[in-house]
Design a protein around this motif. Structure first.
Motif, mmCIF file in Angstrom:
data_model
loop_
_atom_site.group_PDB
_atom_site.id
_atom_site.type_symbol
_atom_site.label_atom_id
_atom_site.label_comp_id
_atom_site.label_asym_id
_atom_site.label_seq_id
_atom_site.Cartn_x
_atom_site.Cartn_y
_atom_site.Cartn_z
ATOM 1 N N ARG A 209 -8.899 -9.009 -5.195
ATOM 2 C CA ARG A 209 -8.061 -7.806 -5.104
ATOM 3 C C ARG A 209 -8.558 -6.700 -6.051
ATOM 4 N NH1 ARG A 209 -3.223 -8.261 -2.510
ATOM 5 N NH2 ARG A 209 -2.463 -6.515 -3.765
ATOM 6 N N GLY A 210 -9.813 -6.349 -5.866
ATOM 7 C CA GLY A 210 -10.367 -5.312 -6.737
ATOM 8 C C GLY A 210 -10.394 -5.785 -8.177
ATOM 9 N N PHE A 211 -9.798 -5.006 -9.071
ATOM 10 C CA PHE A 211 -9.779 -5.355 -10.492
ATOM 11 C C PHE A 211 -8.566 -6.199 -10.871
ATOM 12 C CE2 PHE A 211 -8.984 -4.261 -15.024
ATOM 13 C CZ PHE A 211 -10.180 -4.725 -15.555
ATOM 14 N N GLU A 212 -7.659 -6.429 -9.936
ATOM 15 C CA GLU A 212 -6.399 -7.095 -10.287
ATOM 16 C C GLU A 212 -6.621 -8.486 -10.875
ATOM 17 O OE1 GLU A 212 -3.251 -7.022 -7.383
ATOM 18 O OE2 GLU A 212 -3.992 -5.122 -6.570
ATOM 19 N N HIS A 329 -8.465 -4.380 2.582
ATOM 20 C CA HIS A 329 -7.742 -3.357 1.829
ATOM 21 C C HIS A 329 -8.688 -2.588 0.929
ATOM 22 C CE1 HIS A 329 -3.301 -4.977 1.923
ATOM 23 N NE2 HIS A 329 -3.887 -5.045 3.113
ATOM 24 N N VAL A 330 -8.248 -1.425 0.525
ATOM 25 C CA VAL A 330 -8.862 -0.696 -0.580
ATOM 26 C C VAL A 330 -7.922 -0.857 -1.768
ATOM 27 C CG1 VAL A 330 -7.834 1.479 0.221
ATOM 28 C CG2 VAL A 330 -9.743 1.521 -1.391
ATOM 29 N N PHE A 331 -8.501 -1.169 -2.924
ATOM 30 C CA PHE A 331 -7.730 -1.445 -4.136
ATOM 31 C C PHE A 331 -8.046 -0.381 -5.192
ATOM 32 C CE2 PHE A 331 -8.520 -5.458 -2.013
ATOM 33 C CZ PHE A 331 -7.262 -6.039 -1.976
ATOM 34 N N VAL A 332 -7.030 0.044 -5.909
ATOM 35 C CA VAL A 332 -7.221 1.040 -6.971
ATOM 36 C C VAL A 332 -6.466 0.588 -8.217
ATOM 37 C CG1 VAL A 332 -7.036 3.460 -7.645
ATOM 38 C CG2 VAL A 332 -7.373 2.864 -5.232
ATOM 39 N N PRO A 339 3.324 9.898 -15.616
ATOM 40 C CA PRO A 339 3.521 9.630 -14.191
ATOM 41 C C PRO A 339 2.695 10.586 -13.312
ATOM 42 C CG PRO A 339 5.623 9.559 -15.323
ATOM 43 C CD PRO A 339 4.617 10.074 -16.329
ATOM 44 N N ALA A 340 2.265 10.077 -12.166
ATOM 45 C CA ALA A 340 1.448 10.881 -11.249
ATOM 46 C C ALA A 340 1.526 10.277 -9.859
ATOM 47 C CB ALA A 340 -0.001 10.938 -11.733
ATOM 48 N N GLN A 341 0.979 10.995 -8.880
ATOM 49 C CA GLN A 341 0.904 10.516 -7.507
ATOM 50 C C GLN A 341 -0.557 10.301 -7.131
ATOM 51 O OE1 GLN A 341 2.624 13.938 -7.740
ATOM 52 N NE2 GLN A 341 4.099 12.581 -8.759
ATOM 53 N N LEU A 342 -0.804 9.178 -6.500
ATOM 54 C CA LEU A 342 -2.129 8.877 -5.968
ATOM 55 C C LEU A 342 -2.066 8.913 -4.454
ATOM 56 C CD1 LEU A 342 -5.104 7.856 -6.251
ATOM 57 C CD2 LEU A 342 -4.148 5.538 -6.043
ATOM 58 N N ILE A 343 -2.965 9.671 -3.852
ATOM 59 C CA ILE A 343 -3.073 9.722 -2.396
ATOM 60 C C ILE A 343 -4.392 9.059 -2.008
ATOM 61 C CG2 ILE A 343 -3.130 11.200 -0.363
ATOM 62 C CD1 ILE A 343 -1.829 13.389 -2.236
ATOM 63 N N ILE A 344 -4.301 7.984 -1.240
ATOM 64 C CA ILE A 344 -5.497 7.328 -0.718
ATOM 65 C C ILE A 344 -5.648 7.703 0.746
ATOM 66 C CG2 ILE A 344 -6.656 5.137 -0.260
ATOM 67 C CD1 ILE A 344 -5.080 3.873 -2.496
ATOM 68 N N HIS A 361 -1.791 -1.025 -10.512
ATOM 69 C CA HIS A 361 -2.665 -1.587 -9.478
ATOM 70 C C HIS A 361 -2.005 -1.336 -8.125
ATOM 71 C CE1 HIS A 361 -4.769 -3.735 -12.670
ATOM 72 N NE2 HIS A 361 -3.623 -4.297 -13.038
ATOM 73 N N VAL A 362 -2.705 -0.688 -7.207
ATOM 74 C CA VAL A 362 -2.161 -0.424 -5.878
ATOM 75 C C VAL A 362 -3.212 -0.759 -4.827
ATOM 76 C CG1 VAL A 362 -0.643 1.398 -6.752
ATOM 77 C CG2 VAL A 362 -2.890 1.997 -5.843
ATOM 78 N N SER A 363 -2.746 -0.941 -3.588
ATOM 79 C CA SER A 363 -3.680 -1.216 -2.498
ATOM 80 C C SER A 363 -3.047 -0.823 -1.177
ATOM 81 C CB SER A 363 -4.054 -2.697 -2.471
ATOM 82 O OG SER A 363 -2.940 -3.496 -2.140
ATOM 83 N N MET A 364 -3.885 -0.683 -0.167
ATOM 84 C CA MET A 364 -3.432 -0.408 1.188
ATOM 85 C C MET A 364 -4.497 -0.874 2.164
ATOM 86 S SD MET A 364 -4.106 3.695 1.756
ATOM 87 C CE MET A 364 -4.143 3.536 3.552
#
Length: 413
Positions: A209-212, A329-332, A339-344, A361-364
């Protein structure tokens, strides 16, 4: 590194200096030099190890080194220790030179016991990785840890040479081994590893899972209060567990295709680890001073069959063992000051994540095509970064490897 230096088999002292500089820039204090041979069998291991020691000496930055004996080198421990124990850059514990291994337990554990006695007679500290016998496993549990302590009561400590596993497996094995060996008053060196995908007859992989998974391993080692950690890679570049930089994030060539037709950068795993390296050393999580993100994805879907070994088409096309557990998935992973918003934007797919300050850690699910990462705070774009490689529906040259890239607010790279 000793088997397969970044700049090739003819690497110079200056080449090794650059590798040390890159490591120290990221908070790494030393290298464990795994050697599959030594003077009698494969003398290039000894020659290259000496060059690396010389590079550290010339730099004068206090970078430390020790040998991890493997294979035929296990039978030349006397020369290894006698050759290097007085070197200024030899890693020592309580004034004694440290030696580690990959394997060496031998039939009925007899060779491992003899090796322990030999290292002590030579004045060394011995922290090996031995497989537990008779219950051999890559992912030791409590019964295996107890078995190892009974089999090798005189070792100074133990190292878990873990790479083939997911984050849960490796962090759990680290934890049970740490509790057993530290509880017995011995040293323990934990394994931290990015990703594993083998080759040929060992064509298997584990979803991380990426860096998770790597973050979980770091957090476990910190929680268990282990004294030492090793960033573990198996067979240098060949089993996709590498961390070292070999060029820009977009670069895909190394050693004239010896390790596959398309190598992918893993430096993002190393750079994302800096937060945890500082935490491990100082004992408290470091303050996050700038907004950073690290993205990870494979370049093709898991259903795509690929060449098992890029150098030997006789192996044919196949899926690696464990591929069914992969996520397309793509993992970030993000380190945020506020706080901020991430748009993938992944191919035709798009998703917005609302994130808090700290580590996220997020993914989609990924889409075929270009990958884009946009970080926004208070309607201001802080990062707008395209991944260096697109995801393809049909191109399997990267053979289930992961790619990692990064960006820093206002200075995407």
């Amino acid at each position: 590194m000793v088997c397969c230096p970044t700049k090739g088999g003819a690497s110079s002292v200056d080449d090794y200096k650059n590798e040390i500089i890159e490591a120290q820039r990221r908070g790494i204090d030393g290298f464990a030099l795994n050697c599959g041979g030594w003077q009698k069998t494969e003398p290039h291991y000894k020659e290259r190890a000496f060059l690396i020691y010389e590079a550290a000496l010339q730099l004068g930055t206090g970078f430390e080194l020790f040998i991890s004996a493997d294979g035929a080198a296990l039978h030349e421990v006397e020369d290894i220790l006698n050759s290097l124990k007085e070197h200024p850059n030899q890693f020592r514990f309580k004034g004694k030179p440290v030696l580690s291994t990959f394997g060496g337990e031998g039939e009925n554990n007899l060779f491992g016991r003899a090796l322990t006695e030999q290292v002590h007679q030579l004045g060394g500290i011995f922290v090996p990785y031995f497989y537990p016998q008779p219950n051999i496993t890559e992912h030791p549990q409590k019964l295996h840890a107890e078995q190892l302590l009974r089999s090798f009561p005189d070792v100074d400590g133990f190292f878990y040479y873990g790479a083939a596993g997911n984050g849960d497996q490796i962090s759990h094995s680290n934890s049970v081994l740490a509790k057993a060996f530290l509880g017995a008053g011995k040293l323990y060196m934990a394994s931290i590893t990015p990703y594993y995908r083998g080759n040929g007859g060992n064509f298997r992989l584990f979803e991380t899972r990426g860096f998770e998974a790597m973050a979980k391993e770091w957090e476990g080692a910190i929680r268990d209060d282990v004294p030492w950690v090793e960033l573990v890679t198996w067979n240098d570049w060949n089993e996709s567990s590498y961390l070292a930089p070999f060029g820009l994030a977009k670069d895909t060539e190394l050693w004239d295709g010896h390790f596959g037709t398309m190598m992918l950068s893993h430096v993002a795993y190393l750079d994302a680890s800096r937060y945890y390296i500082d935490w491990f050393k100082k004992g408290t999580p470091p303050a996050i001073q700038e907004d950073k993100l690290y993205y990870f994805y494979r370049l093709h879907p898991k259903q795509l069959p690929v060449t098992v070994n890029a150098r030997d088409e006789a192996f044919g096309k196949a899926h690696p063992g464990g591929a069914e557990a992969l996520l397309d998935h793509v993992f970030v992973t993000l380190f945020l000051t506020k706080p901020a918003q991430l748009i993938i934007s992944s191919g035709h797919k798009k998703r917005t994540f609302y994130l808090q300050a700290g580590v996220n850690h997020v993914s989609m699910p990924f889409g075929v095509g270009r990958q884009k990462f946009t970080l926004v705070r208070n309607e201001k774009v802080l990062i707008e970064k395209y991944g260096e490689h697109p995801i393809s529906k049909y191109d399997g040259k990267s053979r289930f490897n992961y790619f990692g890239g990064s960006a820093v607010a206002n200075s995407a790279h």
